[in-house]
Enzyme design. Structure first.
Site, PDB file in Angstrom:
ATOM      1  N   ASP A  45      -7.225  -4.795  -7.617  1.00 31.43           N
ATOM      2  CA  ASP A  45      -6.774  -3.895  -6.551  1.00 31.43           C
ATOM      3  C   ASP A  45      -6.936  -2.424  -6.970  1.00 31.43           C
ATOM      4  O   ASP A  45      -6.428  -1.996  -8.006  1.00 31.43           O
ATOM      5  CB  ASP A  45      -5.300  -4.197  -6.237  1.00 31.43           C
ATOM      6  CG  ASP A  45      -4.773  -3.369  -5.063  1.00 31.43           C
ATOM      7  OD1 ASP A  45      -5.481  -2.442  -4.624  1.00 31.43           O
ATOM      8  OD2 ASP A  45      -3.660  -3.682  -4.590  1.00 31.43           O
ATOM      9  N   SER A  83       0.842  -1.199   0.000  1.00 29.00           N
ATOM     10  CA  SER A  83       0.000   0.000   0.000  1.00 29.00           C
ATOM     11  C   SER A  83       0.880   1.254   0.000  1.00 29.00           C
ATOM     12  O   SER A  83       1.891   1.280  -0.720  1.00 29.00           O
ATOM     13  CB  SER A  83      -0.925  -0.043   1.217  1.00 29.00           C
ATOM     14  OG  SER A  83      -1.992   0.860   1.050  1.00 29.00           O
ATOM     15  N   HIS A 105      -6.830  -5.591  -2.210  1.00 26.99           N
ATOM     16  CA  HIS A 105      -5.732  -4.761  -1.736  1.00 26.99           C
ATOM     17  C   HIS A 105      -5.272  -5.199  -0.343  1.00 26.99           C
ATOM     18  O   HIS A 105      -4.086  -5.220  -0.052  1.00 26.99           O
ATOM     19  CB  HIS A 105      -6.134  -3.288  -1.697  1.00 26.99           C
ATOM     20  CG  HIS A 105      -4.995  -2.393  -1.262  1.00 26.99           C
ATOM     21  ND1 HIS A 105      -3.863  -2.229  -2.022  1.00 26.99           N
ATOM     22  CD2 HIS A 105      -4.805  -1.654  -0.147  1.00 26.99           C
ATOM     23  CE1 HIS A 105      -3.034  -1.433  -1.395  1.00 26.99           C
ATOM     24  NE2 HIS A 105      -3.565  -1.061  -0.251  1.00 26.99           N
TER      25      HIS A 105
END
Lengths: 628, 588
Positions: free
Chosen positions: A191, A127, A328
Site C-alpha cells: 500500500d 485512507s 490501498h
C-alpha cells in the site's frame, strides 16, 4: 474484553470486521463529517464512528515541503516532550480538518454521550479518513482519562491504509502515555499511502495528477479509488518516487539506529529536506498471503515501511506500482485466528535471523513473507537493540537512585534542614551564609545528588531513556522529593555567589541561557504533567526563594530610587502584583504542606524582606512568623 | 547512543547518500556544457545555482587529468607566506603535508579564488565539487573556507569524484580534531577508478579523511574510519592491478545508484552470515557491495574474505572505541565542583582558626604534620589539577575557533580554580619540592603550563566581557571572602621573603643586596596596586601570615617604608583590619 493488542489477548474479530465495513462506508457520503453506528451486542456496548477520506494527496500538504506544524497543545496537552516542553509536530492539513469537524459537527456531543453511558468508542477510517479517527481518539483520551473510579472505557482506533500524521515526538508522547495499544494500523504490504508523507510535496508534479485524485472522494472525475487509475503507466513512476524518498528517510534513520559516528550525515541533511513524519501505535502488516505481522517498535515500523515494499528486480516495478494502489483501495480481508498473527516484539526483533536459512518457524516465515533482506533484518535488530539499551540505561539509573548512598545523601540534607529549624534558622538562610561545617556538608551532598540528576537529564536530552520515562510515577516521585528539598540550596548558592550580577537572575533568561538548572526545570514539568496541572511559567514551590531575592532587590532599589527622585510607578504596580501573588502562593503551599513553615522563621530572607518592605507594596497583606 | 551490539552503518549511510540526490546534482553540474565556465591558470570553475534550490554549486576542473603523488610541507608554504591552511596547525602539531600539484593549482589562481570566496557569506549554502585533480582543488578550496566559525547550517559540503590525493597523516589528524570539519567531505570512489593506482602495491604517505563512498556497478557503501578506508583502497587497488585499471564513468554510476536505492541488493552466493555478530554481518554486507565476496576470492587468490572481515572488524571497533573515549569535561564537572567546595571549606575553616588557607597548607607541608582532613586537601588539589590539566590540553588541541568557544565556556570555572588552587601549588613548590631545594629557582620560572594558559584565556579577547563584569562587581565583592585575583600572589611573597634574607645577610655581596632591594620596592608597589583595586583577600593580614611575616622583616630593613604609601597603610592595623574590609580607606 480488553481492547488493547497484546500477545495473549487480541482484538475481537467482529470489532475489526465492523470497523472495516464502517471505514469504507464513510466514503460514500464524503459531505458528512462522520458516520456513527451503535453495536448493542458488544460487551461493553460499542459505538463506531468512522470518517470519510477527503481531498487529493496534494491536499494533505498545507505547504512545502512537508506541511507539518507544532500541535495545538490546547486540544492535545499530552502530545509533547514534557521536560523540554517541546510540542509534537502534526500534519497541518489534518489538524485543520479535525478542528473544523470539532467546531462544525456534533462529534463532541456524541463522544460525551457515549462516554457518559460507559460505551466503548471505536474510531475508524480508511485512507485520509484515518487521521481524523486518530485525532478523535487522542482528543477523547485527553478529555476522558480513565481511572478506576470513573468507569469510562478507553476508546480504540482502527485504521486502514493511514498516511503518517505526526513526528517522532508524536510517537514518543503516545508511548509515554501508554496509548500505543489503543491504535491499530492495518497496512497492506505494498500500500502506497502509508509511505506518501515521507516524500516532499515537490515530488508530486503534474504527471501525478490522476494518482493524486485517486485519493479524493469529492472529485468530479470519479477517479476516487478507481481501479483504472492504477493501470496507468504513471503509477510505477509514482511508486518509484515515493519509495526513493522513503529510502532517503529510512536510511537516514537507520544510520542512527546502527550508531553511526559519521557527522557527514548531518552536513548532507542540510541540503536534503527530510520528512519529519514517523509511525506510532501498533502496526499490523498484512503480507498478502494471509499472515498479519504485528510490530510496535516505531523505529522498526519505519524501517519496515520501506523494506517490506523494496523491489527485487527492475521488472517488478510496473506490477508493484499497480499493486501499490490496488492494495490501498481494496477492502481488507482479515484472516482471523491467532495462528495468522505473528508478533515481532522486542525479543523477536532482537533475535531476528539475519538471513533466510530455510527455517519454517513463524518468525522466519514472516520475514520471508515481508521480503526482508539481510540489510533490513540488521536494521530491525538495531531498532530493538536501541530500545534494549534504553531500558538498560534506565535500569542502571534506577540502581543508582535506589542505592543507600543516594538515600543517605537525601536524609542528610533533610536532617540539615531539621537541625537548622531547631536552631530557629531556615536552612535556606543557613546555607546562604555558609558559616558552619553543616552548611558545607550540605553543599557537598547537594553536588553529589546533582551529579546523578544531571546524568538523567543528559540522557533524556539525547533520547537515551525509554519513551515512558518521564511518565513513570516512581521517577516523578524521586524527582519531586529531590527538587523540593535541594533546589532551595541551589538558589541560596546562586545568590550567595552573587551570580545574578553576571548571569542575570536565577529564574530569568539571559542570552538564551537559563540559570535555573535543567534538573529542576524539567522535573517540575514532570510533576505538573502527572498532576494534570497547567505549567507554571514563572516559579514553583521549590524555587520561590529566587522570586523573594529578586523582589527584595527591586524594592530596595526602588526605595533608594525614591530618595533620588526617580521613583518608577510602573515598577511599583508590577511589583505590587508580584508581591500579592507570591504571598498568596506561599500561603497555599504552606497549607498544602509542600512548603514548610520554617521559611517564616524570624530572620529568614523572606521575613527580613517582608518586614523591610514599604507598606505601599504590601496592599494590606500580611505574613506572620509561626509560633512553634 | 551506543548499544550493546555493534553494527557498522556504512551501508545505510551509502543508501542515504545515493538516494538523497546530492550526487546527481553535483555530477550534472560537472558535466553540464551550458553553464559558463571561468578560465584560470590550468584550472577552470563554474558557479551554478539551480532554480528550485537555495544552494550554490561550485565545480572545479583541472586541465590535466594526470595526478602526481608528490607532497609539499606546510612549513614550506609558510615560508612562502602562503598561510591559507596554517589554521589547521596547532601548537601540538605544527606541520602537515599536502599534494603539491593541487596546492600549485590553488595558489596559481589564488587571487581569483579569493575573489570567488569573497562572495560566499556565512549564510551561503554551498556544495563544492570536482573530479580527479579538480576534486583535489575542490577540497583545498573547501578547506580554506573552514577557517571561520561554522554553525550547523552553513557548513559547505565538498563532494569529489575519483580519488583525490590530498594530505598525509598529520593533515588527517588535524581534520579529526573538529567534528564539523571532517563532516564536510564526501569522496566518491569507483572500485575501478584508475586513480586507485598509487595505492598498489606500495604504501604511500597519503592518509584519507572525510567520508568515502565506495561504489561498484551494482551497489555502494560508506566508510569513515581512515584506517578502514586505506585498507579498502589497497585491496581494491590490488584487484584492479591484477585486472588492469579501467575507467570510471561517474555519471552513469551516480544515475544507476540512485535508481537502485529502491531495490534489494542481491546477496552474492557463498556469503554465509550464520554465526556472525551484527558487526561482522554488516561489514560482510559492505564488502559484498564492493564485489569483495568469496566468489572473488576464488578468482583472486591473494584475497581472503574471512580475514578481511575480521581485519575490518578490528579497525572499526578500535575507531569506535577511540571516538567514545574522548575526554568530555561536562561529565566530570560536578565531581570537580565537589572538590572545589571542599577547598572552599578548607579556606573558610582556616580563617575561623585565624589563619589563611595558604599559610595553613604551607605549615602542614613544612612541619609535615597533617590531620586526616588536611590530608584529604592534598587529594582535592590533585584531583582538581588532573582535571584542569586535561581540560586545558583538550582546549589547546582544538582548532582555533572552536577552541576559543570552548575557552569562553569554561572561563569562569577555570579562573576560580586557578585562584583557589594555585596558592596550594605554590606552597607545595617552596616547601616540599625536591627540585626547588636543589636549584632554588623562583616558582614563577617553573610555573606549571596549564595555569599560565588559564590565565591567558582570561586575558584573551574573550576575557574582555568577563574582565568588565569583574571590575564592576569589585565594589560589591567582599574582600573577606574573595580569592586573590593574582593567583601567583603568594609566590611573589615567598620571593620577597627570600629577598629580605639576602638583604639582611651580612655576608652577601653589596650589588646583590641593591638588586634585591630594588625587587622589594617593586613588590611593595605591586601589593599597593592590588590593595587599591581590592584585588587581594583580607586573609593576608591575619597575624602570622607569610605576608605579615614579610612586612615585619621588611619594615626592619628599610626605615624608608614609613614614607611609602604601603608603609602608611600598614602603620595602623585599623587601616587593613577595618577600613580595607569596608572599602573606606583612601588609597590616593
Amino acid at each position: 474484553m480488553a481492547a488493547a493488542v497484546g500477545s495473549t489477548e487480541f482484538i475481537v474479530a467482529e470489532l475489526v470486521e465492523k470497523a472495516i465495513s464502517m471505514a469504507w462506508k464513510a466514503h460514500k457520503t464524503p459531505e458528512k463529517h462522520f458516520i456513527l453506528e451503535k453495536n448493542r451486542k458488544g460487551e461493553p456496548q460499542q459505538v463506531f464512528i468512522s470518517f470519510p477520506a477527503s481531498g487529493s494527496a496534494k491536499d494533505w500538504y498545507s505547504q512545502k515541503p512537508f506541511g507539518e506544524l507544532p500541535i495545538d497543545l490546547e486540544l492535545f496537552p499530552s502530545l509533547k516532550r514534557i521536560g523540554h516542553n517541546e510540542p509534537a509536530k502534526l500534519n497541518e492539513a489534518f489538524q485543520a480538518r479535525f478542528q473544523a469537524i470539532l467546531s462544525k459537527s456534533s462529534l463532541e456531543t456524541e463522544v460525551k454521550d457515549a462516554m457518559d453511558k460507559k460505551r466503548q468508542i471505536v474510531f475508524t477510517g480508511h485512507s485520509s479518513g484515518s487521521p481524523m479517527a486518530i485525532l478523535a481518539t487522542l482528543r477523547t483520551l485527553e478529555k476522558y482519562p480513565t481511572t478506576k473510579s470513573n468507569g469510562w472505557v478507553p476508546p480504540v482506533c482502527v485504521t486502514f491504509g493511514s498516511p503518517l500524521i505526526g513526528n517522532n515526538i508524536f510517537s514518543h508522547a503516545t508511548r509515554r502515555e501508554n496509548w500505543s495499544n489503543f491504535f491499530i494500523h492495518f497496512v497492506m504490504r505494498y500500500d502506497i499511502v502509508p509511505r506518501i508523507l515521507l516524500s516532499p510535496l515537490s515530488s508530486f508534479d503534474q504527471r501525478f495528477e490522476p494518482i493524486s485524485q485517486f485519493f479524493n472522494p469529492n472529485h468530479k472525475s470519479k477517479s476516487f479509488m478507481s481501479e483504472s487509475v492504477g493501470r496507468s503507466s504513471v503509477s510505477s513512476d509514482f511508486f518509484s518516487v515515493v519509495m526513493s524518498n522513503a529510502a532517503k528517510v529510512t536510511s537516514h534513520a537507520a544510520s542512527k539506529l546502527l550508531g553511526t559516528t559519521d557527522s557527514a550525515i548531518e552536513t548532507i541533511a542540510n541540503f536534503v529536506p527530510l520528512s519529519p513524519y514517523r509511525p506510532f501505535g501498533t502496526y499490523i502488516f498484512c503480507t498478502g498471503n494471509g499472515k498479519h505481522v504485528v510490530v510496535r517498535n516505531p523505529d522498526a515500523v519505519l524501517q519496515l515501511l520501506f523494506f517490506s515494499a523494496q523491489l527485487s528486480t527492475e521488472a517488478e516495478v510496473a506490477q508493484v506500482g499497480y499493486r501499490s494502489l490496488q492494495e490501498h483501495r481494496t477492502k481488507l480481508q482479515l484472516n482471523l485466528g491467532m495462528e495468522n498473527f505473528v508478533f515481532l516484539e522486542q525479543d523477536q526483533l532482537e533475535n531476528l535471523p539475519l538471513i533466510d536459512d530455510g527455517s519454517k518457524d513463524d518468525i522466519s516465515m514472516a520475514c520471508n513473507d515481508l521480503g526482508l533482506s539481510p540489510r533490513a533484518r540488521l536494521c530491525l535488530r538495531a531498532a530493538a537493540g536501541l530500545e534494549q539499551q534504553r531500558l538498560i540505561n534506565e535500569k542502571k539509573l534506577k540502581e543508582k537512585i535506589d542505592s543507600p548512598e543516594v538515600e543517605e545523601n537525601l536524609k542528610k540534607v533533610e536532617k540539615y534542614k531539621q537541625v537548622m529549624e531547631l536552631k530557629n534558622i531556615c536552612y535556606y538562610d543557613a546555607f546562604k551564609n555558609q558559616e558552619s561545617s553543616e552548611d558545607f556538608e550540605a553543599n557537598v551532598k547537594r553536588l553529589q545528588l546533582a551529579m546523578l540528576w544531571d546524568e538523567i537529564v543528559e540522557k533524556l536530552r539525547g533520547y537515551e531513556l525509554p519513551d515512558e520515562f518521564e511518565g513513570r510515577p516512581e521517577w516523578i516521585e524521586h524527582a519531586t522529593r529531590f527538587r523540593r528539598l535541594v533546589e532551595p540550596l541551589d538558589v541560596a548558592n546562586y545568590y550567595r555567589h552573587e551570580r545574578q550580577l553576571e548571569a542575570g537572575t536565577y529564574l530569568g533568561k539571559k542570552s538564551g541561557k537559563e540559570s535555573r538548572p535543567s534538573r529542576y526545570r524539567l522535573t517540575q514539568r514532570w510533576f505538573e504533567h502527572a498532576e494534570r496541572r497547567k505549567m507554571e511559567e514563572d516559579y514553583s514551590e521549590s524555587c520561590f526563594w529566587a522570586e523573594v531575592e529578586d523582589l527584595s532587590h527591586i524594592t530596595i532599589n526602588n526605595v533608594n530610587g525614591r530618595v533620588s527622585g526617580s521613583f518608577d510607578k510602573d515598577v511599583v504596580n508590577q511589583t505590587q502584583e508580584r508581591v500579592a501573588k507570591l504571598v498568596h502562593r506561599i500561603k497555599v503551599w504552606i497549607d498544602n504542606k509542600v512548603v514548610d513553615k520554617d521559611v517564616l522563621l524570624e530572620g529568614s530572607t523572606l521575613m527580613n524582606w517582608w518586614n523591610a518592605l514599604p507598606s505601599q507594596y504590601k496592599n494590606g497583606l500580611s505574613i506572620k512568623s509561626p509560633v512553634f | 547512543m551506543t548499544q550493546l551490539n555493534e553494527f557498522s552503518s556504512g551501508t545505510e549511510l551509502a543508501s542515504y547518500v545515493t538516494s538523497s540526490g546530492v550526487l546527481s546534482r553535483s555530477w550534472n553540474t560537472i558535466s553540464s556544457s551550458t553553464i559558463p565556465s571561468n578560465k584560470g591558470q590550468r584550472l577552470s570553475w563554474k558557479v551554478h545555482s539551480e532554480e528550485d534550490s537555495d544552494f550554490i554549486i561550485i565545480v572545479f576542473e583541472a586541465k590535466s587529468s594526470q595526478v602526481k603523488t608528490d607532497l609539499v610541507s606546510s612549513l614550506e608554504l609558510k615560508k612562502q607566506n602562503k598561510l591559507h591552511f596554517e589554521f589547521l596547525c596547532t601548537r601540538k602539531s605544527p606541520e602537515f603535508q599536502v599534494n603539491k600539484d593541487a596546492c600549485h593549482l590553488f595558489y596559481e589562481n589564488l587571487q581569483r579564488l579569493d575573489d570567488l570566496k569573497s562572495h560566499i557569506t556565512s549564510s551561503t549554502r554551498l556544495i563544492v565539487t570536482g573530479q580527479g585533480l579538480g576534486g583535489s582543488v575542490a577540497i583545498l578550496f573547501t578547506l580554506s573556507l573552514l577557517d571561520r566559525t561554522l554553525t550547523g547550517k552553513n557548513r559547505p559540503l565538498c563532494i569529489t569524484f575519483g580519488l583525490p590525493l590530498i594530505g598525509d597523516t598529520n593533515l588527517q589528524k588535524a581534520m579529526s580534531r573538529s567534528t564539523t570539519w571532517n563532516s564536510c567531505f564526501l569522496q566518491v570512489v569507483s572500485h575501478k577508478d584508475p586513480l586507485l593506482r598509487p595505492f598498489d602495491p606500495q604504501a604511500t604517505h597519503y592518509m584519507p579523511f572525510g567520508t568515502f563512498l565506495f561504489c561498484s556497478d551494482e551497489s555502494s557503501t560508506c566508510f569513515e574510519n581512515p584506517e578502514s578506508i586505506l585498507k579498502i583502497l589497497k585491496v581494491l587497488a590490488s584487484i584492479q592491478g591484477n585486472q588492469g585499471f579501467q575507467s570510471a564513468d561517474y555519471g552513469n554510476i551516480v544515475e544507476k545508484l540512485y535508481r537502485k536505492s529502491i531495490y534489494k541488493d542481491v546477496l552474492p552466493r557463498g556469503v554465509d552470515m550464520n554465526g556472525y555478530s551484527t558487526l561482522q554481518a554488516s561489514i560482510s554486507l559492505q564488502l559484498s557491495a564492493l564485489g569483495l565476496t568469496p566468489q572473488v576470492q576464488q578468482q583472486q587468490h591473494n584475497i581472503d574474505i574471512d580475514n578481511l572481515v575480521s581485519t575490518m572488524e578490528t579497525l572499526e571497533k578500535k575507531f569506535n572505541y577511540q571516538k567514545r573515549a574522548t575526554f568530555d569535561p561536562t561529565k566530570k564537572l560536578n565531581s570537580e565542583k565537589v572538590n572545589m567546595v571542599q577547598l572552599e571549606w578548607f579556606k573558610k575553616d582556616s580563617r575561623n582558626k585565624n589563619i589563611g588557607y595558604y599559610d595553613r597548607y604551607k605549615n602542614m607541608l613544612s612541619t609535615n604534620m597533617f590531620s586526616t582532613s588536611e590530608l584529604d586537601v592534598i587529594n582535592y588539589r590533585k584531583n582538581l589539577t588532573n582535571y584542569w590539566e586535561k581540560m586545558v590540553e583538550a582546549a589547546e588541541l582544538k582548532p582555533q575557533k572552536e577552541g576559543a568557544q570552548f575557552r569562553t565556556r569554561w572561563l569562569f570555572a577555570g579562573t576560580n580554580y586557578r585562584r583557589m588552587v594555585e596558592p596550594l601549588e605554590i606552597a607545595n613548590y617552596y616547601y616540599s619540592n625536591e627540585e626547588y631545594k636543589k636549584f632554588g629557582k623562583s616558582y614563577l620560572e617553573n610555573r606549571p603550563k596549564h595555569y599560565k594558559q588559564l590565565e591567558e584565556w582570561l586575558k584573551e579577547g574573550i576575557g574582555a566581557a568577563a574582565a568588565a563584569s569583574n571590575s564592576t562587581s569589585i565594589s560589591t565583592k567582599n574582600v573577606e571572602s574573595i580569592l586573590n585575583f593574582d593567583s601567583c600572589f603568594w609566590a611573589h611573597v615567598e620571593e620577597a621573603l627570600i629577598s629580605c634574607k639576602v638583604v639582611k645577610d651580612v655576608k652577601a655581596n653589596v650589588l646583590k643586596k641593591e638588586e634585591e632591594k630594588k625587587k622589594l620596592h617593586d613588590f611593595e608597589d605591586y601589593v599597593y596596586g592590588l590593595l587599591k583595586n581590592s584585588e587581594v583577600s583580607s586573609d593576608i593580614f591575619l597575624r602570622d601570615s607569610s605576608y605579615m611575616t614579610w612586612w615585619n622583616e621588611y619594615e626592619k630593613i628599610d626605615g624608608a617604608v614609613s614614607h611609602s604609601k604601603l608603609g602608611r597603610f600598614m602603620s595602623n592595623a585599623d587601616n587593613y583590619n577595618v577600613k580595607y574590609v569596608k572599602g573606606t580607606y583612601n588609597f590616593n
